[in-house]
Structures are given as structure tokens and as C-alpha cells.
Design a protein around this motif. Sequence first.
Motif, PDB file in Angstrom:
ATOM      1  N   MET A   1       0.853  -1.190   0.000  1.00  0.00           N
ATOM      2  CA  MET A   1       0.000   0.000   0.000  1.00  0.00           C
ATOM      3  C   MET A   1       0.890   1.241   0.000  1.00  0.00           C
ATOM      4  N   GLN A   2       0.777   2.075  -1.033  1.00  0.00           N
ATOM      5  CA  GLN A   2       1.653   3.220  -1.194  1.00  0.00           C
ATOM      6  C   GLN A   2       1.018   4.521  -0.720  1.00  0.00           C
ATOM      7  N   ASN A   3      -0.304   4.609  -0.709  1.00  0.00           N
ATOM      8  CA  ASN A   3      -0.990   5.847  -0.384  1.00  0.00           C
ATOM      9  C   ASN A   3      -1.801   5.717   0.900  1.00  0.00           C
ATOM     10  N   THR A   4      -1.934   6.837   1.620  1.00  0.00           N
ATOM     11  CA  THR A   4      -2.779   6.854   2.806  1.00  0.00           C
ATOM     12  C   THR A   4      -4.224   6.646   2.390  1.00  0.00           C
ATOM     13  N   PRO A   5      -4.936   5.680   2.980  1.00  0.00           N
ATOM     14  CA  PRO A   5      -6.336   5.441   2.600  1.00  0.00           C
ATOM     15  C   PRO A   5      -7.189   6.687   2.799  1.00  0.00           C
ATOM     16  N   LEU A   6      -8.209   6.844   1.968  1.00  0.00           N
ATOM     17  CA  LEU A   6      -9.097   8.004   2.095  1.00  0.00           C
ATOM     18  C   LEU A   6      -9.736   8.065   3.477  1.00  0.00           C
ATOM     19  N   ALA A   7     -10.037   6.892   4.053  1.00  0.00           N
ATOM     20  CA  ALA A   7     -10.683   6.864   5.362  1.00  0.00           C
ATOM     21  C   ALA A   7      -9.784   7.400   6.469  1.00  0.00           C
ATOM     22  N   SER A   8      -8.481   7.470   6.223  1.00  0.00           N
ATOM     23  CA  SER A   8      -7.540   7.976   7.227  1.00  0.00           C
ATOM     24  C   SER A   8      -7.142   9.419   6.955  1.00  0.00           C
ATOM     25  N   ARG A   9      -7.800  10.069   6.002  1.00  0.00           N
ATOM     26  CA  ARG A   9      -7.493  11.455   5.644  1.00  0.00           C
ATOM     27  C   ARG A   9      -8.592  12.392   6.136  1.00  0.00           C
ATOM     28  N   ARG A  10      -8.208  13.596   6.500  1.00  0.00           N
ATOM     29  CA  ARG A  10      -9.185  14.636   6.768  1.00  0.00           C
ATOM     30  C   ARG A  10      -9.908  14.964   5.457  1.00  0.00           C
ATOM     31  N   HIS A  11     -11.238  15.099   5.533  1.00  0.00           N
ATOM     32  CA  HIS A  11     -12.034  15.392   4.345  1.00  0.00           C
ATOM     33  C   HIS A  11     -12.371  16.883   4.296  1.00  0.00           C
ATOM     34  N   VAL A  12     -11.904  17.535   3.229  1.00  0.00           N
ATOM     35  CA  VAL A  12     -12.214  18.937   2.966  1.00  0.00           C
ATOM     36  C   VAL A  12     -13.236  18.954   1.841  1.00  0.00           C
ATOM     37  N   VAL A  13     -14.441  19.453   2.115  1.00  0.00           N
ATOM     38  CA  VAL A  13     -15.550  19.349   1.172  1.00  0.00           C
ATOM     39  C   VAL A  13     -15.962  20.743   0.696  1.00  0.00           C
ATOM     40  N   ILE A  14     -16.097  20.895  -0.623  1.00  0.00           N
ATOM     41  CA  ILE A  14     -16.497  22.169  -1.222  1.00  0.00           C
ATOM     42  C   ILE A  14     -18.010  22.177  -1.419  1.00  0.00           C
ATOM     43  N   TYR A  15     -18.678  23.127  -0.789  1.00  0.00           N
ATOM     44  CA  TYR A  15     -20.124  23.299  -0.915  1.00  0.00           C
ATOM     45  C   TYR A  15     -20.408  24.641  -1.599  1.00  0.00           C
ATOM     46  N   GLY A  16     -21.672  24.852  -1.939  1.00  0.00           N
ATOM     47  CA  GLY A  16     -22.081  26.121  -2.524  1.00  0.00           C
ATOM     48  C   GLY A  16     -23.225  25.923  -3.494  1.00  0.00           C
ATOM     49  N   PHE A  57       0.549  20.276   5.864  1.00  0.00           N
ATOM     50  CA  PHE A  57      -0.335  19.510   6.739  1.00  0.00           C
ATOM     51  C   PHE A  57      -0.192  18.015   6.534  1.00  0.00           C
ATOM     52  N   GLY A  58      -0.269  17.559   5.265  1.00  0.00           N
ATOM     53  CA  GLY A  58      -0.209  16.134   4.979  1.00  0.00           C
ATOM     54  C   GLY A  58      -1.343  15.703   4.071  1.00  0.00           C
ATOM     55  N   PRO A  59      -1.653  14.401   4.056  1.00  0.00           N
ATOM     56  CA  PRO A  59      -2.676  13.874   3.143  1.00  0.00           C
ATOM     57  C   PRO A  59      -4.088  14.290   3.556  1.00  0.00           C
ATOM     58  N   ILE A  60      -4.869  14.740   2.570  1.00  0.00           N
ATOM     59  CA  ILE A  60      -6.281  15.040   2.797  1.00  0.00           C
ATOM     60  C   ILE A  60      -7.087  14.437   1.647  1.00  0.00           C
ATOM     61  N   VAL A 164      -4.708  24.791   5.795  1.00  0.00           N
ATOM     62  CA  VAL A 164      -3.739  24.166   6.711  1.00  0.00           C
ATOM     63  C   VAL A 164      -3.980  24.652   8.134  1.00  0.00           C
ATOM     64  N   GLU A 165      -4.186  25.961   8.303  1.00  0.00           N
ATOM     65  CA  GLU A 165      -4.420  26.522   9.638  1.00  0.00           C
ATOM     66  C   GLU A 165      -5.637  25.894  10.298  1.00  0.00           C
ATOM     67  N   GLU A 166      -6.725  25.786   9.547  1.00  0.00           N
ATOM     68  CA  GLU A 166      -7.960  25.238  10.115  1.00  0.00           C
ATOM     69  C   GLU A 166      -7.826  23.757  10.431  1.00  0.00           C
ATOM     70  N   LEU A 167      -7.169  23.014   9.563  1.00  0.00           N
ATOM     71  CA  LEU A 167      -7.009  21.575   9.784  1.00  0.00           C
ATOM     72  C   LEU A 167      -6.093  21.295  10.972  1.00  0.00           C
ATOM     73  N   GLN A 168      -5.069  22.109  11.134  1.00  0.00           N
ATOM     74  CA  GLN A 168      -4.157  21.906  12.254  1.00  0.00           C
ATOM     75  C   GLN A 168      -4.853  22.137  13.591  1.00  0.00           C
ATOM     76  N   LYS A 169      -5.885  22.976  13.603  1.00  0.00           N
ATOM     77  CA  LYS A 169      -6.646  23.207  14.830  1.00  0.00           C
ATOM     78  C   LYS A 169      -7.397  21.958  15.271  1.00  0.00           C
ATOM     79  N   LEU A 170      -7.698  21.072  14.304  1.00  0.00           N
ATOM     80  CA  LEU A 170      -8.464  19.869  14.619  1.00  0.00           C
ATOM     81  C   LEU A 170      -7.634  18.806  15.316  1.00  0.00           C
ATOM     82  N   GLY A 171      -6.304  18.915  15.211  1.00  0.00           N
ATOM     83  CA  GLY A 171      -5.436  17.919  15.826  1.00  0.00           C
ATOM     84  C   GLY A 171      -5.406  16.633  15.024  1.00  0.00           C
TER      85      GLY A 171
END
Length: 402
Positions: A1-16, A57-60, A164-171
Motif C-alpha cells: 500500500m503506497q498511499n494513505t487510505p481516504l478513510a484515514s485522511r481529513r475530508h475537505v468538502v467544497i459546498y455552494g 499539513f499532509g494527506p487530505i 492548513v491553519e484550520e485543519l491543524q486546529k483539529l489535531g
Amino acid sequence: MQNTPLASRRHVVIYGNMNAGKSSLFNRILEQDLAIVSSTAGTTTDPVVKGMELIPFGPIALVDTAGLGDSGSVGDLRVHKTKAMLDRTDLALYAADISHFNGDDYARTTKAWKKRSIPHLLVFTKCDLAGENLCQDMSKQYPGAVLVSDKDLSTIQALKARMVEELQKLGDQEDSLIGRLVPSGSTVVLVIPVDSEAPKGRLILPQVQLIRDCLDHGISCHVCRETELAATLQNSKQVDLVVTDSQAFQVVDSIVPKHIPLTSFSMLLANQKGDLPAMLEGADAVAQLPDGARILIAEGCTHNHNHEDIGRVKIPRLLQKKTGKTFRFDHVAGNDFPEDLSPYAMVIQCGGCMLTRRAVLSRIGHAKDASLPITNYGVILAYLTGILPRASAIFREREDQA
């Protein structure tokens, strides 16, 4: 396995709303043209998910969604799928055409995010098409907003920095699978059955994740099948924990000496991603299920099913054998999960290796709101085979020590 699974990534979702420039923003953040961009409203139908590295930040996982203002039978379905993404959203981006911004729509949407404790960024799009005065006015009115332009890549870089700033606040997204259960220097044996459901030539995701987690925490890890378990234990000077697949619980329990802790991959996942006490409480409710009860079995992924399928064959059979009652079973897979749980008497969730922690906790929350017991594959199988006290002992001990 070369990539971080999607389930282990923070999800950033675009709405509008429709035609707000969501897909264009999605492409610019990814720095590739993945989503279809069109002036025709409603081009995006199903959510589009793409893994990326958000430096530093890392993988999202970045997600493009259909417009919130769509209507009609197909439009309603698109909006439903978009709203379903709320259960997987760690950070929301509200994309709004700066020249056609609707403050009421924005307020309604952010109200739903606030209810779920989802942080968000307001992103004004198409700023290159707007006048300078409008951009300045909107910046003053919404000082936290980010203004982006397709013609100025520096604005996209500024948006990424804010992300990055907002995601880092989540820990950290999740605790370790095993790092909090046994100390560095421990020895763990993983028992991995090889049957018709085991993918040929590879391990399934929870097994890979646990091996990596052992490496990350300086834990020695031995891997074997149940047929080699006795010899593996005999040849090991010390074993601090045995972890097995849920369906091999009974066999492994009969082999592992009682002084060695034993649990399952599913129970480790329940402890890491969800609410293990709620899952244990849910298993205790099996005895109170009425004859003919309707039970929802929720799987986090889609896969081929066969005569050994754990969720569609083994659990239903064992449940009815244990209770002597007949139940009706409904199955959902992937990210599908019914909003209305009133027809059901219980929810049984899979291990959740393909779901984010937020998604699993959301399902648990839905069940609690409906006053329904909820459990998962590993916990229910341990209960049905009579070894739940032993399989859960290591978690209860760590909870008592905390």
C-alpha cells in the motif's frame, strides 16, 4: 500500500450553490483538471473525491459536490447526496460567486455546519471577473473570507494556507489502533485467516494498518494463520496481545492461553474510530430484541458477496441461532445510511476501515438520537460466540487505568 487510505485522511468538502465555481476551485486546489467545468448549471452530479497532499499539513481528501440550489427530482437527489457528505466533512469550503453572493443561503448552510461542529471557510470565487470595489467591500463585510481568482495562483496558495491553519486546529484525526493498549517493546501476534473471502495476494486494510501501527510504536508483530497459532505462541518468549479476525474468534480463543489478552481487528477499529462502550452496550441489547425485529446491517464498503460473507450470512445466522428468533435484515453499503431509522430495532455497523472517524461517530449519533442500540461486527461476533468478556477486557482495563 503506497498511499494513505481516504478513510484515514481529513475530508475537505467544497459546498455552494450551482454555478458558484466549485469545480473550478476543486481543480485549482488539486492543480489538475479532474472535475468537469462548465457554464451549464448542475454539471456536477455525484460527489467527486480525490486524495492529495496539502503541504505542510499532509494527506487530505478533497471533495467536490453538486450545487445546493438544484431542484426537480434529479436535482433533489443531487442535493441529498451533497448533504450526506456532512457526515464525512472535517472542513467545509463554502464557494460563492462574489458577484452573485446570497447571504441568506450562506447563513442557512453555516447553521447546519455549526450544529455538527464543522469548521468552514468562506471562499469568494470569480474575483477576476468582479470589480475592485466589490472585492474590497466583500472583504470588509466578511473579513475571514478568502478571495480567489483563476488568473492569480497566489490566491489559491493563500487559500491552501488557510486550509492548513484550520485543519491543524483539529489535531490528529484518530488515536493509534494499538499504541495506547500495549507499550513500546511489546510483542503482538496477528492471526489472519485465509479463506474464500481473503483477497488473493494481499491483506485487507485493517490488517495492513495494524502492522504499520505496530511499526510506528516499536511493537514487535508476528503474523500467522490460526493453523500456525499454537506453534507461534510456543516459539515466542512473551506475547502481550493476540489480535484475530472476528470470524476466527472461537478457534483462536480455544488456542490462546487465558493469561494472554485477546481481541479483534474490528474491536480495535471500534475503539479507534467510534465509541466502543456504546458498541458493547448495543451487543447487550440483543437479548431484548423481539421476534421478527428488523435489523440494519451497515457496511462501509462495497464488495462481492459469497456463502461466507460475514455481514450477510454469518452474523444473521448466528443472531437467529443464539436468540432462537427470526429477524429481518436490511443491508446498506458504502456511504449510504438511512436518515430514518425508525423501522429498525438495532443497527450493526461493520469495522469501519473504509469510513472516517467522523462518519462512524455520526452513525452512532444517529442511532442514539433514535434510541436504537448500535454495535459492530467484532463486538457482536464476540458476544454471539461467548467470548466478549475476554475480547473486551484489555479495553476495560485501559479505561480503568486512565
